[in-house]
Design an enzyme around this catalytic site. Structure first.
Site, PDB file in Angstrom:
ATOM      1  N   LYS A  33       0.844  -1.205   0.000  1.00 29.63           N
ATOM      2  CA  LYS A  33       0.000   0.000   0.000  1.00 29.63           C
ATOM      3  C   LYS A  33       0.880   1.255   0.000  1.00 29.63           C
ATOM      4  CE  LYS A  33      -0.334  -0.369   5.020  1.00 29.63           C
ATOM      5  NZ  LYS A  33      -1.108  -0.958   6.131  1.00 29.63           N
ATOM      6  N   ARG A 128     -10.829  -0.466  14.023  1.00 28.49           N
ATOM      7  CA  ARG A 128     -10.496   0.371  12.875  1.00 28.49           C
ATOM      8  C   ARG A 128     -11.282  -0.116  11.666  1.00 28.49           C
ATOM      9  NH1 ARG A 128      -4.395   0.892  10.467  1.00 28.49           N
ATOM     10  NH2 ARG A 128      -4.894  -1.240   9.838  1.00 28.49           N
ATOM     11  N   TYR A 242      16.308  30.279   8.052  1.00 28.98           N
ATOM     12  CA  TYR A 242      15.154  30.988   8.621  1.00 28.98           C
ATOM     13  C   TYR A 242      15.293  31.142  10.136  1.00 28.98           C
ATOM     14  CZ  TYR A 242      12.364  30.589   4.338  1.00 28.98           C
ATOM     15  OH  TYR A 242      11.883  30.689   3.066  1.00 28.98           O
ATOM     16  N   MET A 290      11.725  24.323   2.990  1.00 27.38           N
ATOM     17  CA  MET A 290      10.882  23.475   2.150  1.00 27.38           C
ATOM     18  C   MET A 290      11.723  22.631   1.182  1.00 27.38           C
ATOM     19  SD  MET A 290       7.796  24.612  -0.380  1.00 27.38           S
ATOM     20  CE  MET A 290       6.932  25.524   0.894  1.00 27.38           C
TER      21      MET A 290
HETATM   22  C1  LIG Z   1      -0.399  -1.920   6.858  1.00 23.08           C
HETATM   23  C2  LIG Z   1      -1.010  -3.205   7.214  1.00 23.08           C
HETATM   24  C3  LIG Z   1      -0.238  -4.381   7.248  1.00 23.08           C
HETATM   25  C4  LIG Z   1       1.269  -4.355   7.175  1.00 23.08           C
HETATM   26  O1  LIG Z   1       1.739  -3.878   8.418  1.00 23.08           O
HETATM   27  P1  LIG Z   1       3.296  -3.722   8.760  1.00 23.08           P
HETATM   28  O2  LIG Z   1       3.296  -3.305  10.178  1.00 23.08           O
HETATM   29  O3  LIG Z   1       3.799  -2.648   7.851  1.00 23.08           O
HETATM   30  O4  LIG Z   1       3.951  -5.014   8.519  1.00 23.08           O
HETATM   31  C5  LIG Z   1      -0.887  -5.584   7.421  1.00 23.08           C
HETATM   32  N1  LIG Z   1      -2.233  -5.635   7.595  1.00 23.08           N
HETATM   33  C6  LIG Z   1      -3.009  -4.520   7.599  1.00 23.08           C
HETATM   34  C7  LIG Z   1      -4.471  -4.644   7.797  1.00 23.08           C
HETATM   35  C8  LIG Z   1      -2.425  -3.272   7.421  1.00 23.08           C
HETATM   36  O5  LIG Z   1      -3.186  -2.171   7.443  1.00 23.08           O
END
Ligand SMILES: *Cc1c(COP(=O)(O)O)cnc(C)c1O
Length: 344
Positions: A33, A128, A242, A290
């Site tokens: 992801k 969640r 800055y 930035m």
């Molecule tokens: C992001 C996620 C993972 C992977 O988690 P890591 O801690 O990066 O290994 C696995 N399952 C779900 C549901 C996630 O949201």
């Protein structure tokens, strides 16, 4: 070149996947992801598919569609957010497998795409995503007509092996899945390290593949080098950056490098990090801007062309600590402006 260089070590990525896979007796998937945690989902996933990964996970159907285009037919692409309204065509055309999170999603799926594969996400305590025990009880019968590809849940405290929440969620997950005839998955990176009770049929590591904690033995995968735009002499009493937060205490040589908080080099890190010329640490001075950072290169005795920000020593987790955050956020903030280079 005036953009930072993000080098991604695909051999290290593969080794991390193999090392996590070797910790279990079950199948090991890969979570890609957020564009493969900022490292490029297409390259990451193709590399891992070559190493033997057959199942991938993404957060959203849009990510899944891009991943399918990159991977071609074959590997399973699972979507954590499930079957969202408006996603039906994408799920169908790109052969995605939604992890169904609610009764609404289940109805949407079986009405729009009858007979098409789906998984089920259960809430074992994180609150969640996923079905609550009561919802799941009402739906379990549907799964007798069509077996889910996977029944999964997610641990909220797996980065802390001693946390009581781990055993609590394990117990709830076992109760909710007792007697269900489908493959089960509970563990991400942290869960893999909790041991065999947590492995079930499939694990879903993400961050450990990319070299981050809680997988302490991970090989570093990402390296960031930043070009020097300009060097200048600064007299005693002159300031840099800055808000004049740094004042020269000695005649100094200051390099201005071409990266800043818009590239994910979080402003709050400034006082706590160095950049590296080979193995020599050069302090970051003044505020991170930035697109630029000031660096004290006085002691180098030469003007560097590139300085390294993310290295084997200053890892994603060291940077995270310096910014008061976690390695995940450092990785996924790697700016779009970086020139990505892949080594293998
Ligand atoms: C992001 C996620 C993972 C992977 O988690 P890591 O801690 O990066 O290994 C696995 N399952 C779900 C549901 C996630 O949201």
């Amino acid at each position: 070149m005036a953009t930072a260089l993000l080098t991604i070590d695909l051999a290290a990525l593969t080794q991390n996947w193999k090392a996590l896979d070797a910790k279990t007796n079950c199948e090991t998937a890969a979570v890609v992801k957020a564009d493969g945690y900022g490292l490029g989902a297409a390259r990451v996933a193709n590399t891992l598919a070559h190493a033997g990964v057959r199942k991938f996970f993404v957060a959203a159907a849009e990510e899944g569609a891009e991943l399918r285009a990159a991977l071609g037919p074959g590997p399973e692409i699972n979507v954590f957010s499930g079957h969202m309204s408006g996603d039906t065509d994408m799920i169908h055309d790109m052969e995605l497998t939604p992890m169904i999170n609610s009764i609404d999603q289940m109805l949407r799926h079986v009405e729009a795409l009858p007979g098409r594969p789906f998984g089920v996400q259960l809430d074992s305590g994180m609150n969640r995503l996923g079905m609550e025990p009561a919802e799941w009880a009402a739906l379990r019968d549907i799964t007798e007509q069509q077996t889910p590809t996977l029944i999964m849940s997610h641990l909220s405290c797996a980065d802390d092996p001693d946390h009581a929440m781990n055993t609590q969620q394990l117990k709830v997950f076992k109760e909710m899945t007792a007697g269900v005839n489908a493959p089960r998955s509970l563990a991400a990176t942290g869960g893999i390290l909790l041991g065999p009770d947590y492995h079930f049929d499939l694990t879903r590591p993400g961050v450990g593949l990319y070299g981050g904690l809680p997988f302490a033995q991970a090989q570093p995968v990402a390296r960031v080098s930043v070009p020097v735009i300009q060097c200048r002499d600064v007299e005693v009493g002159e300031t840099v950056g800055y808000s004049n937060t740094w004042t020269a205490q000695r005649p100094s040589r200051v390099a201005t490098i071409a990266g800043g908080y818009a590239d994910g080099i979080i402003r709050a890190m400034g006082p706590n990090i160095d950049v590296y010329f080979g193995s020599t640490a050069c302090p970051v001075i003044g505020r991170i801007s930035m697109d630029m950072i000031g660096v004290d290169v006085t002691d180098l005795g030469e003007d560097p062309k590139m300085l390294d920000l993310l290295t084997e020593d200053q890892t994603v987790d060291v940077l995270a600590e310096a910014a008061g955050t976690i390695g995940y956020e450092i990785l996924t903030n790697m700016g779009q402006r970086y020139t990505r280079r892949y080594s293998s």
